[in-house]
Design an enzyme around this catalytic site. Structure first.
Site, PDB file in Angstrom:
ATOM      1  CG  ASN A   9      -1.633   1.255   1.493  1.00 33.56           C
ATOM      2  OD1 ASN A   9      -1.797   2.061   0.582  1.00 33.56           O
ATOM      3  ND2 ASN A   9      -2.092   1.452   2.729  1.00 33.56           N
ATOM      4  CD1 TRP A  10       3.215   1.124  -3.076  1.00 35.91           C
ATOM      5  CD2 TRP A  10       3.144   2.416  -4.892  1.00 35.91           C
ATOM      6  NE1 TRP A  10       3.814   0.440  -4.091  1.00 35.91           N
ATOM      7  CE2 TRP A  10       3.794   1.205  -5.230  1.00 35.91           C
ATOM      8  CE3 TRP A  10       2.989   3.380  -5.888  1.00 35.91           C
ATOM      9  CZ2 TRP A  10       4.267   0.940  -6.510  1.00 35.91           C
ATOM     10  CZ3 TRP A  10       3.468   3.112  -7.162  1.00 35.91           C
ATOM     11  CH2 TRP A  10       4.101   1.910  -7.461  1.00 35.91           C
ATOM     12  CE  LYS A  11       0.428   3.519   4.838  1.00 36.88           C
ATOM     13  NZ  LYS A  11       0.565   3.720   6.268  1.00 36.88           N
ATOM     14  CG  HIS A  95      -5.211   1.760   5.966  1.00 37.95           C
ATOM     15  ND1 HIS A  95      -4.723   2.747   6.800  1.00 37.95           N
ATOM     16  CD2 HIS A  95      -4.165   0.976   5.654  1.00 37.95           C
ATOM     17  CE1 HIS A  95      -3.420   2.555   6.968  1.00 37.95           C
ATOM     18  NE2 HIS A  95      -3.060   1.481   6.289  1.00 37.95           N
ATOM     19  CD  GLU A  97      -2.395   5.605   6.981  1.00 33.88           C
ATOM     20  OE1 GLU A  97      -2.541   5.622   5.747  1.00 33.88           O
ATOM     21  OE2 GLU A  97      -1.365   5.180   7.545  1.00 33.88           O
ATOM     22  CD  GLU A 167      -2.592  -2.665   7.910  1.00 31.69           C
ATOM     23  OE1 GLU A 167      -1.522  -2.835   7.338  1.00 31.69           O
ATOM     24  OE2 GLU A 167      -3.317  -1.684   7.724  1.00 31.69           O
ATOM     25  N   GLY A 173       3.457   2.399  10.586  1.00 34.31           N
ATOM     26  CA  GLY A 173       4.375   3.502  10.332  1.00 34.31           C
ATOM     27  C   GLY A 173       5.200   3.918  11.531  1.00 34.31           C
ATOM     28  CB  SER A 211       6.425  -1.471  11.591  1.00 32.54           C
ATOM     29  OG  SER A 211       5.991  -0.141  11.822  1.00 32.54           O
ATOM     30  N   GLY A 233       5.181   1.489   4.318  1.00 36.48           N
ATOM     31  CA  GLY A 233       6.439   2.167   3.977  1.00 36.48           C
ATOM     32  C   GLY A 233       7.414   1.314   3.181  1.00 36.48           C
TER      33      GLY A 233
END
Ligand code: PEP
Length: 252
Positions: A9-11, A95, A97, A167, A173, A211, A233
């Site tokens: 997932n590149w966000k 997600h 976020e 998650e 992150g 992470s 990441g």
């Protein structure tokens, strides 16, 4: 047998050049990864077309979020049907976020899961507790609630399109991960919740996210209920992402 999956997932990161370089590199490596893992790239939606030109059949693509509606006057939203049209096979939902910054509720997650599956996409449904919830001993019940509510509308013939990504919010992150034992315990607990919902729980892929890096992936993926990972990441670093894909145990 459950599918083994590693999804990146590149966000909201990258550029067209990076998207082309990353997808090109991962594609050049993916055929030499012989553990049976399915590699999924989830770039920003605007680069899905570029990624699709390079991905070929060896790489699957996903979208980071979709609107909860089929179509209409929803400025800025992208529908599941559009993602399918652009070559996506997967959609990410729930997600942390999206839950925290964009106020995505369990009801919205459920609606989006319905849209994804209705458009022939597989739904990767993210669940996870905050640090406060873990410290209060509520991690399992919070995650169980998210699973039950987010997947409430899944019908018996649709379970093969569901993947759950555990998650822990405090691990995303931050460089902190759940211990391999805690991760395994939560995945086993999610599998029980799914069984309690009447799902074919042993056939549903469960991913760990938070992470994951090249140097901790093998330990985290070793749990018998962990079928791969959702990577943030580290999915932006081509060689590291490929190393993570290689860390999935073969034939497990
Ligand atoms: C994520 O955002 O889904 C994630 C797991 O991020 P990271 O790997 O950067 O913790």
């Amino acid at each position: 047998m459950r599918r083994k999956i590693v999804a990146g997932n590149w966000k909201m990161n990258g550029s067209r050049d990076l998207a082309q370089a990353l997808v090109g590199y991962v594609r050049s490596q993916v055929e030499s990864i012989d553990n049976g893992v399915e590699v999924v790239i989830i770039p920003p939606a605007i680069y899905i077309g570029d990624a699709a030109c390079l991905a070929g059949d060896a790489l699957a693509l996903g979208i980071q979020s979709v609107g909860q509606w089929e179509s209409g006057a929803y400025t800025g939203e992208i529908s599941a049907g559009m993602a399918k049209d652009q070559g996506c096979r997967y959609g990410l939902v729930g997600h942390s976020e999206r839950r925290q910054i964009f106020a995505e509720t369990d009801d919205m997650v459920a609606a989006k899961v319905e849209r994804l599956i209705g458009n022939d996409l597989d739904a990767i449904v993210c669940v996870g507790e905050t640090l406060e919830q873990r410290e209060a001993g509520e991690a399992e019940s919070v995650v169980a609630g998210q699973v039950r509510k987010g997947l409430a509308a899944v019908t018996p013939d649709q379970w093969s399109r569901v993947i759950v990504a555990y998650e822990p919010v405090w691990a995303i992150g931050t460089g902190k991960t759940a211990s391999a034992q805690d991760a395994q315990a939560m995945h086993a607990s999610i599998r029980k919740v799914l069984a309690g919902m009447g799902a074919p729980a042993e056939e549903i892929s469960l991913l760990y996210g938070g992470s994951v890096k090249a140097d901790n992936a093998a330990a985290l993926f070793a749990g018998p209920d962990i079928d791969g990972g959702l990577i943030g990441g580290a999915s932006l670093v081509a060689e590291e992402f490929v190393s993570i894909c290689r860390a999935v145990p073969a034939g497990a």
